[in-house]
Write an enzyme that holds these catalytic residues in place. Sequence first.
Site, PDB file in Angstrom:
ATOM      1  N   LEU A 101       0.975  -1.322  -0.018  1.00 14.96           N
ATOM      2  CA  LEU A 101       0.081   0.187   0.002  1.00 14.96           C
ATOM      3  C   LEU A 101       0.903   1.267  -0.044  1.00 14.96           C
ATOM      4  CD1 LEU A 101      -2.441  -1.433   2.685  1.00 14.96           C
ATOM      5  CD2 LEU A 101      -2.885  -1.298   0.063  1.00 14.96           C
ATOM      6  N   PRO A 102       0.637   2.526  -0.486  1.00 11.55           N
ATOM      7  CA  PRO A 102       1.170   3.526  -0.791  1.00 11.55           C
ATOM      8  C   PRO A 102       1.621   4.357   0.588  1.00 11.55           C
ATOM      9  CG  PRO A 102      -0.808   3.623  -2.034  1.00 11.55           C
ATOM     10  CD  PRO A 102      -1.051   2.547  -1.103  1.00 11.55           C
ATOM     11  N   THR A 131       6.342   0.890   2.128  1.00 10.23           N
ATOM     12  CA  THR A 131       7.078   1.584   2.831  1.00 10.23           C
ATOM     13  C   THR A 131       6.519   2.824   3.491  1.00 10.23           C
ATOM     14  OG1 THR A 131       8.680   1.019   0.897  1.00 10.23           O
ATOM     15  CG2 THR A 131       9.190   3.021   2.361  1.00 10.23           C
ATOM     16  N   LYS A 207      15.333   0.150   5.447  1.00 10.36           N
ATOM     17  CA  LYS A 207      15.226   0.878   4.079  1.00 10.36           C
ATOM     18  C   LYS A 207      15.404   2.437   3.922  1.00 10.36           C
ATOM     19  CE  LYS A 207      12.364   1.351   0.169  1.00 10.36           C
ATOM     20  NZ  LYS A 207      11.089   0.839  -0.651  1.00 10.36           N
ATOM     21  N   LYS A 282       8.518  11.190  -0.666  1.00  8.87           N
ATOM     22  CA  LYS A 282       7.988  10.389   0.151  1.00  8.87           C
ATOM     23  C   LYS A 282       8.718   9.665   1.300  1.00  8.87           C
ATOM     24  CE  LYS A 282       5.572   6.263   0.823  1.00  8.87           C
ATOM     25  NZ  LYS A 282       5.438   4.672   0.444  1.00  8.87           N
TER      26      LYS A 282
END
Length: 333
Positions: A101-102, A131, A207, A282
């Site tokens: 999902l975003p 993420t 990450k 983002k």
Amino acid sequence: MRVHSVTRSLYRAQRRAFSATPRRLENYGFIGLGQMGYPMAKNLQSKLSPSDSIKLFDINTDAAKRLVREIEIAQVGGATVEQAHDAHDAVREADIVITVLPKPSHVKGVFRQILSSDLPRKDRLYIDCSTIDPSSSREVARWVVEGNQGQFVDAPMSGGVVGATAGTLTFMLGSPDSLVPKLEPPLLRMGKRVLHCGAQGNGLSAKLANNYLLAINNIATAEAMNLGIRWGLDPKTLANVINVSTGKCWPSEINNPVKGVVEGAPASRDYSGGFGISLMKKDLELAIVAANDADAKLELGDRAKEVYEKAVQTSTCKGRDFSVIYRFLGGKE
């Protein structure tokens, strides 16, 4: 950090396949069929047993419908596939649930919907490949445990749409050690490497730390290349010097922002493809949020964020690879 190689994992899979004990059939739920999720779900389905099943859901119902139809037409085998009515339907019978999902708000929204419904109690394994910030991930993990619905782990990935399509993604896994053997098989059906980074939330931390460094290196490389070129240096000569010297980094060597320096890099095709500048913005924002939560001092974060925010809003940069920062800085093309 532990690296679990494909060879080692395939050996374990083969050993299990030839075991006298039949493999337990598994039901999967897959939620999120965007640019990354769509090819990931396709690879997963094709590499599962025909006795397994997978239910697909996306708020864009056309995406789920298209993938089901594509799989049926291709007749490539793999798990049986079905379009779920909603997130609850995708999860209800599942043993393993994968979400892609975003944003944090989307992950929280989906899990609120799942966990607030009359979902039967079951020892499910939730693998979130989104993420998001580690704090939000740990919050959702707590909801899952408190609802007696199994365990939630984070497995953000690297490799982009190309890697998702080719099945060559690298997953950064945040999970208890005991779950790693169970998590490796489904992840390696969608990628080629699993890096176990420690407890739940640590995959995201790894990450975001990496992408924070990448965001800064990208700006610095663009500035250095622009500076050298304006001094009269040939772009390839300058890049060669940097890449055998202490300034070498991924943006200088692989994703150089100057056209013609690296064949096939986004800069050589008007910055199309690659890792979108909005996605880098983002991830940088998420890294800053996570740094604040950890009381970690960042001297360059806010300034870099300003650069990406302005670039994203510039018509000549919007929608392009994040190396387009070179253009935003006025670099000669």
